[in-house]
Write a protein that holds these residues in place. Sequence first.
Motif, PDB file in Angstrom:
ATOM      1  N   PRO A  49      68.230  28.182  53.350  1.00  0.00           N
ATOM      2  CA  PRO A  49      66.800  28.408  53.668  1.00  0.00           C
ATOM      3  C   PRO A  49      66.403  29.881  53.693  1.00  0.00           C
ATOM      4  O   PRO A  49      65.218  30.186  53.879  1.00  0.00           O
ATOM      5  N   SER A  50      67.357  30.807  53.509  1.00  0.00           N
ATOM      6  CA  SER A  50      67.018  32.224  53.555  1.00  0.00           C
ATOM      7  C   SER A  50      66.241  32.678  52.321  1.00  0.00           C
ATOM      8  O   SER A  50      65.671  33.778  52.313  1.00  0.00           O
ATOM      9  N   ILE A  51      66.205  31.852  51.277  1.00  0.00           N
ATOM     10  CA  ILE A  51      65.484  32.196  50.055  1.00  0.00           C
ATOM     11  C   ILE A  51      64.258  31.303  49.929  1.00  0.00           C
ATOM     12  O   ILE A  51      64.376  30.077  49.761  1.00  0.00           O
ATOM     13  N   GLU A  52      63.078  31.917  50.041  1.00  0.00           N
ATOM     14  CA  GLU A  52      61.823  31.166  49.938  1.00  0.00           C
ATOM     15  C   GLU A  52      61.169  31.488  48.598  1.00  0.00           C
ATOM     16  O   GLU A  52      60.796  32.621  48.336  1.00  0.00           O
ATOM     17  N   ILE A  53      61.061  30.472  47.765  1.00  0.00           N
ATOM     18  CA  ILE A  53      60.536  30.638  46.405  1.00  0.00           C
ATOM     19  C   ILE A  53      59.015  30.684  46.415  1.00  0.00           C
ATOM     20  O   ILE A  53      58.354  30.027  47.228  1.00  0.00           O
ATOM     21  N   LYS A  54      58.464  31.483  45.500  1.00  0.00           N
ATOM     22  CA  LYS A  54      57.003  31.556  45.369  1.00  0.00           C
ATOM     23  C   LYS A  54      56.431  30.153  45.127  1.00  0.00           C
ATOM     24  O   LYS A  54      56.980  29.377  44.351  1.00  0.00           O
TER      25      LYS A  54
END
Length: 259
Positions: free
Chosen positions: A253-258
């Motif tokens: 969850p540390s990577i939030e995609i546009k």
Amino acid sequence: MQKIRHFFRFTYLEAICCVFPVAIFLALAASRYLPAEPIARYDLLLIWCLVVQIVLLVTRYETKEEFKLILIFHAIGLGLELFKVQVGSWSYPEAAFSKVLGVPLYAGFMYASVASYICQAFRRFELRITQFPRPLFALATGLLVYANFFTHHWLFDFRWILMGLVALVFYKSWVYFRLDETVYRMPLTLSFGLIAWFIWLAENIVTFFKGWVYPNQQDGWELVDFGKLSSWFLLVIITILIVSVEKYRLGDPSIEIKS
């Protein structure tokens, strides 16, 4: 007082994240003054890097997933080294059994150590990236950046265009990091530049101890050209892109995609 405490906390965590690269730099410095026999310096450095990597795995400083990513960057870096040495961008002047096409095999570990730092930073600073570009677009950008390291020897050097593309792609992206209970943030592109700056400083140390030498350093050490900052900036982008995309693939969850 909190800012002072956070400064020391930040410095401490950075030092922990840099264990792998610092181990390599110390070995480069120490081995410079060892006698040439009975084992060549580059061979000794390869053995040292292998031992350090094993220790980091056994002590669980690095996880198995992080190790897989580090292996990817070892291969990426070694491939780049093999090409760059052949075209004369830099050289490894000392003899060794572990040299392949003029490149000592320990060289790949220097790129792997950058990936190790990124992986450690994600975990120890609890990094979170928002507005990250879609994975396919991010990997395509990274592929273009990596390809330019090769093609600019025959075609136009697109690095400044690529840096403009990176600024456009990541202009909404932020990286968040935690110190105790406080969360700080900075533009992701700024983090690219800061890491590149410290790698450039480290590169000056490495060339001073003749880990490798550039053509203008053959007759004596000189400061590494500031133009190399752009190269490291682009290489850092490749590193963070691959680590981030892999984390996203694993559901981190540390990577939030546009959106």
